[in-house]
Write an enzyme that holds these catalytic residues in place. Sequence first.
Site, PDB file in Angstrom:
ATOM      1  N   ARG A  54       0.600  -1.081  -0.008  1.00 42.00           N
ATOM      2  CA  ARG A  54       0.226   0.431   0.593  1.00 42.00           C
ATOM      3  C   ARG A  54       0.750   1.256  -0.140  1.00 42.00           C
ATOM      4  O   ARG A  54       0.215   2.184  -0.618  1.00 42.00           O
ATOM      5  CB  ARG A  54      -1.047  -0.217   1.273  1.00 42.00           C
ATOM      6  CG  ARG A  54      -2.435  -0.765   1.577  1.00 42.00           C
ATOM      7  CD  ARG A  54      -2.816  -1.110   2.222  1.00 42.00           C
ATOM      8  NE  ARG A  54      -1.745  -1.965   2.603  1.00 42.00           N
ATOM      9  CZ  ARG A  54      -2.141  -3.733   2.286  1.00 42.00           C
ATOM     10  NH1 ARG A  54      -2.475  -3.993   2.066  1.00 42.00           N
ATOM     11  NH2 ARG A  54      -0.781  -4.540   2.524  1.00 42.00           N
ATOM     12  N   THR A  55       1.540   1.412   1.140  1.00 46.26           N
ATOM     13  CA  THR A  55       2.581   2.756   1.173  1.00 46.26           C
ATOM     14  C   THR A  55       3.202   3.218  -0.169  1.00 46.26           C
ATOM     15  O   THR A  55       3.156   4.311  -0.689  1.00 46.26           O
ATOM     16  CB  THR A  55       3.696   2.663   2.303  1.00 46.26           C
ATOM     17  OG1 THR A  55       2.541   2.383   3.509  1.00 46.26           O
ATOM     18  CG2 THR A  55       4.046   4.368   2.855  1.00 46.26           C
ATOM     19  N   LYS A  83      26.051  -3.679   0.183  1.00 44.78           N
ATOM     20  CA  LYS A  83      27.701  -3.057   0.842  1.00 44.78           C
ATOM     21  C   LYS A  83      28.222  -2.471   1.837  1.00 44.78           C
ATOM     22  O   LYS A  83      28.997  -1.937   1.686  1.00 44.78           O
ATOM     23  CB  LYS A  83      27.604  -2.448  -0.883  1.00 44.78           C
ATOM     24  CG  LYS A  83      27.757  -3.157  -2.064  1.00 44.78           C
ATOM     25  CD  LYS A  83      27.636  -2.237  -2.997  1.00 44.78           C
ATOM     26  CE  LYS A  83      27.119  -2.769  -4.497  1.00 44.78           C
ATOM     27  NZ  LYS A  83      26.691  -1.749  -5.542  1.00 44.78           N
ATOM     28  N   ARG A 104      11.146   3.828   3.417  1.00 47.61           N
ATOM     29  CA  ARG A 104      10.963   2.515   4.912  1.00 47.61           C
ATOM     30  C   ARG A 104      12.006   1.927   5.072  1.00 47.61           C
ATOM     31  O   ARG A 104      12.798   1.654   4.240  1.00 47.61           O
ATOM     32  CB  ARG A 104       9.639   1.570   4.701  1.00 47.61           C
ATOM     33  CG  ARG A 104       9.780   0.628   5.203  1.00 47.61           C
ATOM     34  CD  ARG A 104       8.207  -0.128   5.078  1.00 47.61           C
ATOM     35  NE  ARG A 104       6.804   0.845   5.068  1.00 47.61           N
ATOM     36  CZ  ARG A 104       5.817  -0.270   4.893  1.00 47.61           C
ATOM     37  NH1 ARG A 104       5.626  -0.628   4.712  1.00 47.61           N
ATOM     38  NH2 ARG A 104       4.027   0.842   5.161  1.00 47.61           N
ATOM     39  N   HIS A 132       4.612   5.833  11.930  1.00 51.11           N
ATOM     40  CA  HIS A 132       4.281   6.290  10.184  1.00 51.11           C
ATOM     41  C   HIS A 132       2.910   6.728  10.277  1.00 51.11           C
ATOM     42  O   HIS A 132       2.136   6.777  10.573  1.00 51.11           O
ATOM     43  CB  HIS A 132       2.700   4.090  10.416  1.00 51.11           C
ATOM     44  CG  HIS A 132       2.942   3.392   9.000  1.00 51.11           C
ATOM     45  ND1 HIS A 132       3.387   4.306   7.312  1.00 51.11           N
ATOM     46  CD2 HIS A 132       2.437   2.640   8.091  1.00 51.11           C
ATOM     47  CE1 HIS A 132       3.326   3.941   6.666  1.00 51.11           C
ATOM     48  NE2 HIS A 132       2.963   3.009   7.037  1.00 51.11           N
TER      49      HIS A 132
END
Length: 373
Positions: A54-55, A83, A104, A132
């Site tokens: 969704r986000t 890395k 995120r 969030h």
Amino acid sequence: MDKIRNLINITDLTVEEINLLIETADDIEANPEKYRDVCAHKKLATLFFEPSTRTRLSFEAAMLELGGSVLGFSDAGSSSSTKGESVRDTIRIVGNYADIIAMRHPREGAPIAAAQKTVVPIINAGDGGHFHPTQTLTDLLTISRKKGRLDDLTVGLCGDLKFGRTVHSLVDAMLRYENVRFVLISPDELKMPEYVKDKMNAAGAKWTEVEGLEEAIPDLDILYMTRIQKERFDSAEEYERLKDSYVLDTEKLKPAKSDMIVLHPLPRVNEISVEVDDDPRACYFYQALCGKHIRMALILYLLNLIPKAGAGSASGGGSPETNAAVLRDDICCANPKCITSTEQELKHLFRLTDEKRGIYRCVYCDGEHVEEK
Ligand code: CP
């Protein structure tokens, strides 16, 4: 030149700004053609170090519907973080390629580290079990559209309140509205963290804590269900024991008010039975649509493409050094999920949040340190 505004925590926005975003989202829904090209030649980078449906997709759809373009990655494994590149270096680089960034990250406080080096607005799209804020904007828009108000509400938060970043941010937001009461429904092991309860107490909010959904449901205006999140548990046995703590079905909904709404940030596993989807009180799929509208409004706002409302906190988080006088750098954060535990160059910083009890909190993850008296 306008100062860069980030969205790290929902409290980076004032109530006036949230109201403006809600009004803009409603206008976007009513008049989509007005907004079709407003982000022409603008680019959004979506940096998802953790899975999302969704986000990430609603951010990307939002930018595309505004006439802009998108770039980024949906898997940390395809980025140079594998890395050993730090979040701060990644953000510094991506600032050369995009006008705005949604990130995120599984580490709590990662967006605060990122914001220290960003040259374009950065949006926290979820940091571990911490915050969030764009889910909260989504929730507020849904509540505003379905209930017609954001005050005078009894809100039941049910499930994983310990690691549930969506409920932490929702409490932060709703504490600023009049007469909002919280009913915290969780098993003992997944109770709301103390730092969130401290904020509820400081705001003088009414809240109660119960284990049973059945006893709480008749009083609620909003039932906010959450998933028990397998990925946040250190012990597979504990997850197995707790995963079915709550299953909302049509039988359990019977004593609820006829105008109560059921929200869920999604994804769900089995905490809401599919039979509930047909109940008119079930609003969680509509909530996901609201997510696209409010993210369109947020992109416009952070890119200064709509007029400003009363501005929120200075840069929207991310600059703890600027308040160095009130911070301590001699305490190490003990939270293994904090960004400071993997990015060694970050200075550990704590702020005093409760002088009487000697409680300090990590500026990145809100991890607690209690000073012995
Ligand atoms: N609500 C939410 O954050 O969903 P995703 O994890 O799919 O983005």
